[in-house]
Write a protein that holds these residues in place. Structure first.
Motif, PDB file in Angstrom:
ATOM      1  N   UNK A  43       0.820  -1.214   0.000  1.00 54.74           N
ATOM      2  CA  UNK A  43       0.000   0.000   0.000  1.00 54.74           C
ATOM      3  C   UNK A  43       0.850   1.259   0.000  1.00 54.74           C
ATOM      4  N   UNK A  44       1.873   1.290   0.850  1.00 54.61           N
ATOM      5  CA  UNK A  44       2.751   2.469   0.913  1.00 54.61           C
ATOM      6  C   UNK A  44       3.479   2.681  -0.406  1.00 54.61           C
ATOM      7  N   UNK A  45       3.995   1.604  -0.982  1.00 56.64           N
ATOM      8  CA  UNK A  45       4.689   1.716  -2.273  1.00 56.64           C
ATOM      9  C   UNK A  45       3.722   2.171  -3.366  1.00 56.64           C
ATOM     10  N   UNK A  46       2.493   1.686  -3.305  1.00 57.69           N
ATOM     11  CA  UNK A  46       1.492   2.080  -4.299  1.00 57.69           C
ATOM     12  C   UNK A  46       1.170   3.568  -4.201  1.00 57.69           C
ATOM     13  N   UNK A  47       1.024   4.073  -2.987  1.00 63.44           N
ATOM     14  CA  UNK A  47       0.731   5.499  -2.805  1.00 63.44           C
ATOM     15  C   UNK A  47       1.852   6.351  -3.390  1.00 63.44           C
ATOM     16  N   UNK A  48       3.096   5.969  -3.118  1.00 59.64           N
ATOM     17  CA  UNK A  48       4.241   6.721  -3.658  1.00 59.64           C
ATOM     18  C   UNK A  48       4.213   6.693  -5.182  1.00 59.64           C
ATOM     19  N   UNK A  49       3.951   5.536  -5.771  1.00 60.53           N
ATOM     20  CA  UNK A  49       3.955   5.428  -7.227  1.00 60.53           C
ATOM     21  C   UNK A  49       2.757   6.099  -7.873  1.00 60.53           C
ATOM     22  N   UNK A  50       1.583   5.949  -7.288  1.00 66.80           N
ATOM     23  CA  UNK A  50       0.381   6.546  -7.875  1.00 66.80           C
ATOM     24  C   UNK A  50       0.438   8.067  -7.813  1.00 66.80           C
ATOM     25  N   UNK A  51       0.919   8.602  -6.701  1.00 68.21           N
ATOM     26  CA  UNK A  51       0.988  10.061  -6.554  1.00 68.21           C
ATOM     27  C   UNK A  51       2.194  10.670  -7.252  1.00 68.21           C
ATOM     28  N   UNK A  52       3.144   9.818  -7.678  1.00 64.09           N
ATOM     29  CA  UNK A  52       4.344  10.325  -8.320  1.00 64.09           C
ATOM     30  C   UNK A  52       5.302  10.985  -7.343  1.00 64.09           C
ATOM     31  N   UNK A  53       5.128  10.704  -6.075  1.00 59.50           N
ATOM     32  CA  UNK A  53       5.991  11.280  -5.036  1.00 59.50           C
ATOM     33  C   UNK A  53       7.356  10.609  -5.045  1.00 59.50           C
ATOM     34  N   UNK A  54       8.310  11.288  -4.431  1.00 64.38           N
ATOM     35  CA  UNK A  54       9.615  10.671  -4.218  1.00 64.38           C
ATOM     36  C   UNK A  54       9.507   9.741  -3.025  1.00 64.38           C
ATOM     37  N   UNK A  55      10.128   8.577  -3.121  1.00 61.29           N
ATOM     38  CA  UNK A  55      10.129   7.642  -2.008  1.00 61.29           C
ATOM     39  C   UNK A  55      10.897   8.275  -0.844  1.00 61.29           C
ATOM     40  N   UNK A  56      10.349   8.226   0.364  1.00 69.81           N
ATOM     41  CA  UNK A  56      11.048   8.806   1.510  1.00 69.81           C
ATOM     42  C   UNK A  56      12.439   8.212   1.722  1.00 69.81           C
TER      43      UNK A  56
END
Length: 127
Positions: A43-56
């Protein structure tokens, strides 16, 4: 020197996280209590990828590198360490599709097998 060591520690943790994403479903078959952790990690990885955010984790690694006087990398962790050494042009649509399959297929298979192994067995006919 400490900053570079911390950056490497974050990079190793990041790699461990990716490995857990890939094999966590199979691990959950052996240790069912890992299921919620694995699904949370997905879920966390999906949120980062879907939002296009940089991984923390990438942000932290680059921060440590920068503060150690090293040049941080521009691309993401997977592209920098895993894709570009093999495919120098980086992640394009085809590479992204292969990575999505590499994550989705094994996990779908492992959770499908896990659900089948937990399903109640039909009683055998008595003689």
């Amino acid at each position: 020197m400490v900053g570079v060591g911390l950056a490497r520690l974050v990079a190793a943790s990041h790699l461990g996280y990716i490995v857990f994403l890939l094999v966590g479903g199979f691990m959950a078959r052996r240790w069912p209590q890992l299921t919620k952790w694995h699904l949370g990690a997905i879920g966390a990885a999906s949120v980062v990828n879907i939002t296009g955010s940089d991984c923390p984790l990438t942000v932290w690694e680059n921060w440590f590198l920068r503060h150690a006087g090293q040049e941080p990398y521009e691309t993401g962790f997977i592209s920098h360490y895993l894709v570009e050494p093999v495919y120098p042009s980086g992640i394009d649509g085809r590479v992204n599709f292969v990575m999505l399959l590499a994550l989705t297929v094994p996990n779908a298979l492992s959770y499908w097998r896990l659900s089948r192994s937990r399903a109640p067995k039909a009683p055998s006919p008595s003689r």
